[in-house]
Design an enzyme around this catalytic site. Structure first.
Site, PDB file in Angstrom:
ATOM      1  N   ARG B 267      -7.528   2.173  13.102  1.00  0.00           N
ATOM      2  CA  ARG B 267      -8.038   2.358  11.439  1.00  0.00           C
ATOM      3  C   ARG B 267      -9.385   1.667  11.545  1.00  0.00           C
ATOM      4  NH1 ARG B 267      -5.800  -0.963   7.925  1.00  0.00           N
ATOM      5  NH2 ARG B 267      -4.140  -0.940   8.839  1.00  0.00           N
ATOM      6  N   HIS B 271      -6.067  -0.081   5.305  1.00  0.00           N
ATOM      7  CA  HIS B 271      -5.128   0.992   5.062  1.00  0.00           C
ATOM      8  C   HIS B 271      -5.135   1.830   3.940  1.00  0.00           C
ATOM      9  CE1 HIS B 271      -0.683   2.656   5.065  1.00  0.00           C
ATOM     10  NE2 HIS B 271      -0.803   2.124   3.741  1.00  0.00           N
ATOM     11  N   TYR B 280      -5.827  -9.726   7.965  1.00  0.00           N
ATOM     12  CA  TYR B 280      -5.013  -9.629   9.277  1.00  0.00           C
ATOM     13  C   TYR B 280      -5.793  -9.387  10.293  1.00  0.00           C
ATOM     14  CZ  TYR B 280      -4.566  -4.831   7.319  1.00  0.00           C
ATOM     15  OH  TYR B 280      -4.778  -3.715   7.027  1.00  0.00           O
TER      16      TYR B 280
END
Lengths: 442, 378
Positions: B267, B271, B280
């Site tokens: 991705r 998100h 992260y």
């Protein structure tokens, strides 16, 4: 035509964001999608693009400000008659705060937007609850109400069958909804509610001369302060140790410096004394950060002192870095710069973090002693009070000396009582005999 | 008890197109008309334009929420292309392409995102939770994995009816550790249901890295435990995705049962608009993943065939941008669904309690002191 750009909820249920950086100046021309500013919320950091084309007429917040969702961040003086495709939505829609329209309509019961909305929300719900019925609320909600000092019987429930939710309690605590503050039994009922007699006779009417109570929302800095204070109280095992310190010698030194052209307060002396004591091996655990989740205590190599500072917006704790290695003269300069910046709301964000120990000075309003709340993740905080002349027994005589109480709170999970006491005594020794202070001064 | 040989699980990733745009499997390429590939590429480019616009819309406060497909376009457009229009599709939430490819109107998709009166689900869902009944694409469920047993059941029902259609569902690798995954795959395996379980393994369950959600090196290996076919595929390779889904569909239509496809992808965006991957993921990791981006890879091949060039790229982006802006302008101009429709559709007929609430709302709205408007508008 002026377009007021309101801060959207860019996460799910975010109530505020910190404006970290302006990307346009006042007077600048912007096109649609021109990056306007960067904002940091609990969930994301994002660049906000312009929905309109025009000239930036006004920036309503400064960098570092915490902006409530829905507040006008900047005003754009629109140029050109016809908006281009990206913003060609009818202006009536776009100007009616799009987010508010999405939120208020379908999700009204959970949107404590304005007192007006709160009132209309609460009414139909209270209509469903029986006046004398026991309050419906989960044990966790009751506990929350007790901890916030909210009388749960006076909270209008918005949940199923009038159930009082945690949001209702926090709202009532914040005083956001006038309906929430009214007794349940006599809450105004909506026009459609079945008629119902008030359960209790009308209470004596309060005197009217004072006008209405003022209700404000806990937003921005005030909210952050609340959360951090609550968190500290909830986690640290505070114990406070108070002792009286003789400042007569320091006071004389201060006068000498003043005569030599260096005007200073007492604070830099205390900072140096604290830094020197914190650097002694037996007190390293006081210059530390605790991470209870990780189960670790990090003893910090350098002494960086947080200085609790009152500002119009509320309490801020700017940090003076590397106190252990700085001269008194340097500290005097830095302290005044930091205090000025804090009061002008111009502190760089970076200067608000990284402290290893905090000093809070109540100055002339200092009272006798207090129970300071630890600035976590630190493990101790020193509170300073008013210095005044007091009679003191020296030998067998009563003499007049300059005295001050110091209140020091420790996290008893980390700091044992005798260590805390010894720390305060060590600081006191240095302050009462500045020659000792000089010995270790760097 | 008859012991039978379980179907194979292929963990060597199926790959047709290398990252540099050269071909590993020329035979397969011949089975896909070049003009179709150019159309698919154009649709993927357009999707990226739409996603970029929607994120800006959200940041401008004009959209409540959005989830972009960026980097995973091949995992939506590949399966949509490989299947027949009568095959059922159960998307997760990152695959608007499966419906758009089948002709779901861009305007309807946007009407749903905005939640206006032309939204098929009447503004009651979060943005991104669209429905495309006419395209045989089932509504999106927020709880992850709900669509897996639904897909298994639908496939089983079609087999019982004698249809030769298949059902495909999409989900992330994080969802494959949810209970519904087990329920769906186990049932489909037992029933030999003509289902395709398409797992987009993009490395993160929102912010939780793959290693913290499962100890298995490949999600596809889980097929072994259900006695079904498993296949790892390079999810950034549109050709490989088409090939894998075609093979799975042929296998299912022949009555051999389901396939679990694990598409390894990444991705490239957040998100969702509520997420910030900077917290992260490392910049190095993202740069490495961007080098595997399915779009430039496919473009290199198209350009080598003389089927694409910079002018067409620019034109495709401009057209997509124009189309999405026009759709948005129309969508924003439409009123919200009338507030009084709030009580419809939960039950075939309103229950007495709902009826009472509807009356109470109507009375409140007409009382004049309401903060809301009775019908449409904002």
């Amino acid at each position: 035509m002026a377009f007021e750009f309101k801060l959207p909820d860019i996460g799910e249920g975010v109530v505020e964001g910190e404006l970290t950086k302006w990307l346009v100046d006042e007077g600048a021309e912007v096109a649609e999608d021109t990056p306007l500013f960067e904002v940091l919320t609990d969930k994301v950091s994002a660049v906000i693009p312009s929905p309109r084309r025009g000239r930036v007429a006004k920036r309503h917040f400064g960098e570092g400000d915490v902006v409530p969702v829905g507040a006008v961040v900047l005003t754009i003086e629109e140029s050109g008659a016809a908006p281009t495709a990206a913003a060609s939505a009818p202006t009536a829609h776009a100007q009616a705060a799009p987010i508010a329209s999405y939120v208020a309509a379908p999700a009204a019961p959970v949107a404590p937007v304005a007192p007006a909305a709160g009132a209309t929300i609460a009414a139909p719900v209270t209509a469903l609850t029986q006046a004398n019925e026991r309050v419906r609320a989960a044990p966790a909600t009751r506990k929350l109400a007790r901890s916030l000092g909210v009388d749960i019987t006076r909270v209008a429930g918005t949940g199923d069958h009038g159930r009082v939710t945690q949001e209702d309690v926090t709202r009532a605590h914040a005083g956001a909804s006038p309906a929430a503050a009214a007794p349940r039994a006599s809450a105004p009922t909506a026009a459609v509610a079945p008629p119902r007699a008030p359960a209790t006779p009308a209470a004596p009417v309060a005197p009217t001369a004072l006008g209405a109570d003022e209700v404000t929302k806990l937003l921005g800095l005030r909210r952050k302060i609340s959360e951090r204070m609550r968190h500290s109280r909830d986690t640290a095992a505070h114990f406070t140790y108070v002792d009286e310190v003789d400042f007569t010698a320091i006071s004389a030194l201060k006068d000498q410096l003043r005569d030599a052209g260096l005007r200073t307060t007492y604070l830099p002396f205390v900072m140096k004394a604290v830094a020197i004591v914190l650097q002694r091996p037996e007190f390293h655990s006081l210059n530390a950060h605790v991470d209870y989740q990780a189960g670790t205590l990090t003893k910090k190599a350098g002494v960086h002192l947080g200085i609790a500072t009152a500002t119009d917006a509320g309490l801020l704790v700017p940090v003076v870095q590397d106190v252990h290695g700085k001269s008194l003269r340097t500290l005097v300069g830095e302290l005044s710069a930091v205090a000025d910046a804090a009061r002008a709301n111009a502190l760089p964000v970076a200067s608000l973090s990284g402290s290893t120990f905090t000093i809070t000075s109540l100055g002339k309003a200092g009272g006798m002693f207090a129970t300071p709340i630890i600035n976590q993740p630190e493990v101790a905080i020193l509170g300073l009070h008013k210095i005044e002349k007091r009679p003191v027994v020296v030998g067998d005589a009563i003499v007049i000396r300059e005295r001050m109480y110091m209140s020091c709170s420790f996290d008893h999970r980390i700091i044992d009582g005798h260590i805390g006491a010894a720390f305060v005594q060590a600081v006191r020794e240095l302050l009462e005999a500045p020659a000792l202070l000089l010995a270790d001064l760097r | 008890m008859a012991a039978s040989q379980p179907p194979p699980v292929e963990i060597a990733p199926l790959r047709v197109l290398r990252a540099d745009g050269t071909i590993l499997d020329p035979e397969f390429i011949d089975s896909v008309p070049a003009s179709d590939i150019a159309r698919l590429y154009a649709a993927m480019v357009a999707q990226r334009v739409y996603d970029d616009r929607m994120i800006k819309m959200q940041r401008q406060g004009r959209l409540g929420f959005y989830l972009a497909c960026t980097g995973e376009e091949a995992c939506a457009y590949g399966p949509a292309y490989a299947l027949r229009d009568d095959d059922w599709m159960f998307p997760a939430y990152r695959e608007p392409g499966v419906a758009l490819w089948r002709g779901f109107p861009l305007q309807t998709w946007v009407d749903n995102l905005v939640g206006n009166c032309d939204d098929p689900v009447k503004g009651r869902q979060m943005p991104v939770h669209w429905s495309a009944r006419a395209q045989n694409v089932v509504s999106i469920s927020s709880p992850v994995g709900t669509q897996i047993p639904q897909c298994a059941g639908t496939a089983y029902a079609m087999r019982q009816r004698g249809d030769d259609a298949v059902a495909i569902c999409f989900f992330g690798e994080g969802t494959s550790s949810e209970g519904d995954f087990h329920v769906g795959l186990n049932f489909a395996g037992v029933a030999k249901a003509p289902a395709i379980f398409f797992c987009r393994n993009n490395g993160y369950a929102i912010s939780t890295p793959y290693e913290k959600t499962t100890a298995t090196p490949h999600i596809a290996l889980r097929a072994l435990g259900y006695g079904i076919r498993g296949q790892v595929v390079d999810g950034n390779d549109l050709f490989a995705v088409i090939k894998a889904v075609r093979e799975a569909a042929a296998f299912a239509r022949a009555g051999h049962g389901p396939t679990l496809i694990e598409a390894k992808t990444y991705r490239l965006a957040a998100h969702s608009t509520s997420d910030d991957p900077k917290a992260y993921r490392s910049r190095e990791e993202e740069a490495e993943a961007a080098a595997q981006d399915p779009l430039p890879r496919l473009r290199r091949w198209l350009e080598a065939q003389g089927l694409w060039d910079e002018a067409r790229e620019q034109q495709t982006q401009a057209e997509a941008s124009e189309a999405i802006l026009a759709a948005l302008a129309r969508a924003e101009a439409k009123p919200h669904p009338p507030l009084t429709t709030l009580f419809d559709d939960v039950f075939a007929a309103r229950t007495p309690l709902l009826e009472a609430q509807a009356l109470e709302l109507a009375a409140h709205l007409s009382s004049g002191d309401s903060a809301y408007r009775a019908s449409g508008g904002h």
